[in-house]
Design a protein around this motif. Sequence first.
Motif, short mmCIF file in Angstrom:
data_model
loop_
_atom_site.label_atom_id
_atom_site.label_comp_id
_atom_site.label_asym_id
_atom_site.label_seq_id
_atom_site.Cartn_x
_atom_site.Cartn_y
_atom_site.Cartn_z
N LYS A 122 -1.17 -8.34 2.54
CA LYS A 122 -0.46 -7.21 1.40
C LYS A 122 -0.40 -6.34 2.88
O LYS A 122 0.27 -5.25 2.45
N ALA A 125 -2.22 -0.35 3.24
CA ALA A 125 -1.85 0.42 1.96
C ALA A 125 -2.27 1.38 1.80
O ALA A 125 -3.40 1.67 2.15
N GLY A 126 -2.10 2.23 0.76
CA GLY A 126 -2.63 3.91 0.19
C GLY A 126 -3.86 3.40 -0.33
O GLY A 126 -3.89 2.18 -0.45
N MET A 128 -4.00 4.07 -3.31
CA MET A 128 -3.78 4.18 -4.73
C MET A 128 -3.45 2.64 -4.57
O MET A 128 -3.91 1.92 -6.09
N LYS A 129 -3.36 1.80 -4.02
CA LYS A 129 -2.90 0.58 -4.50
C LYS A 129 -4.55 -0.50 -3.90
O LYS A 129 -4.66 -1.46 -4.60
N ARG A 130 -4.69 0.30 -2.81
CA ARG A 130 -5.99 -0.17 -1.92
C ARG A 130 -7.69 0.00 -2.63
O ARG A 130 -8.00 -1.29 -3.04
N TRP A 131 -7.35 0.70 -3.31
CA TRP A 131 -8.69 1.57 -4.06
C TRP A 131 -8.85 1.86 -5.49
O TRP A 131 -9.50 2.50 -5.94
N ASN A 132 -7.48 1.91 -6.56
CA ASN A 132 -6.77 2.16 -7.13
C ASN A 132 -7.53 3.64 -8.04
O ASN A 132 -7.46 3.70 -8.97
N ARG A 147 0.12 11.27 -4.04
CA ARG A 147 -0.74 9.85 -3.67
C ARG A 147 -1.60 9.78 -2.12
O ARG A 147 -2.08 9.07 -2.24
N PRO A 168 -6.88 4.87 3.03
CA PRO A 168 -6.45 4.39 3.60
C PRO A 168 -5.88 2.36 4.48
O PRO A 168 -6.89 3.54 5.81
N LEU A 171 -5.27 -4.31 4.00
CA LEU A 171 -5.18 -5.01 2.10
C LEU A 171 -5.18 -6.06 2.54
O LEU A 171 -4.43 -6.68 2.80
#
Length: 266
Positions: A122, A125-126, A128-132, A147, A168, A171
Amino acid sequence: MQFESRRAGVIAVKAGMMQDWDEYGARVPLTVLWIDECTVVRHKHQQRDGVTSLVLGCSAKRPKQLHPRQLGEYAAAGVTPKRKLWECKVTEDALLPAGTVIGAAHFKAGQYLDISGVTKGKGFAGVMKRWNFAGQNATHGNTKHHRAPGSIGGRTDPGKVWKGKKMPGHLGCERVTFKNIWVYKVDPARNLLFVRGQVPGPQGSFVYVRDAFRWKWAERQAAQLPFPTFLGEALPEVQVARSDRQDPYRVYREDVGYFEADWKGD
């Protein structure tokens, strides 16, 4: 087949996902795995190679895409060039000669599998997307840091960023294993396996399938898996397993003290 025996696995292609309904009428999400001419290319011995394993190949590849040395190895084994190879560790009693084809009849409906593959890539990724991560405040003086990850370390003490800090980055594209995947249906004629749930990787990717390591030995013996593999001439019929879960629609009747679905069965 002894207690310590370990059968060979197979290389399969993730064909896609579908759904079916079990005997209770509950929906079962399924992933379809296609075993495309999975063949034993060669085997290794503990005394000679330091490991006991089988080298498996799956799917065809054009000879002009291979080095002559690789073509010689396939010619010596009497196997057509393969697109994907996998070294699968087995025990001595589960070794198979070169050229043996392992199909869907190698497995049985109702058993459990460990399936490995490479997840979808993917990109960058930041957090928030990578580690929730939850992110920072939406207002109250926050500007352009909604973010952002926030603090990543102290000042003088410790004076560095700890190794393994969630940051970041790239991913996906990781080798992962999904354990104890239940086999819903086996179609030996078309070399298809229907397993419950998802498996790693995008559609069309290769996955590595073998018997679940943590599957109870008593259940494995009761399943009577073909050992070391299915070697019969006539392929078995399509096998559909009964659900390994309780009826999701049964209702407990407090007034009489029983489950309504169980009472109806009696």
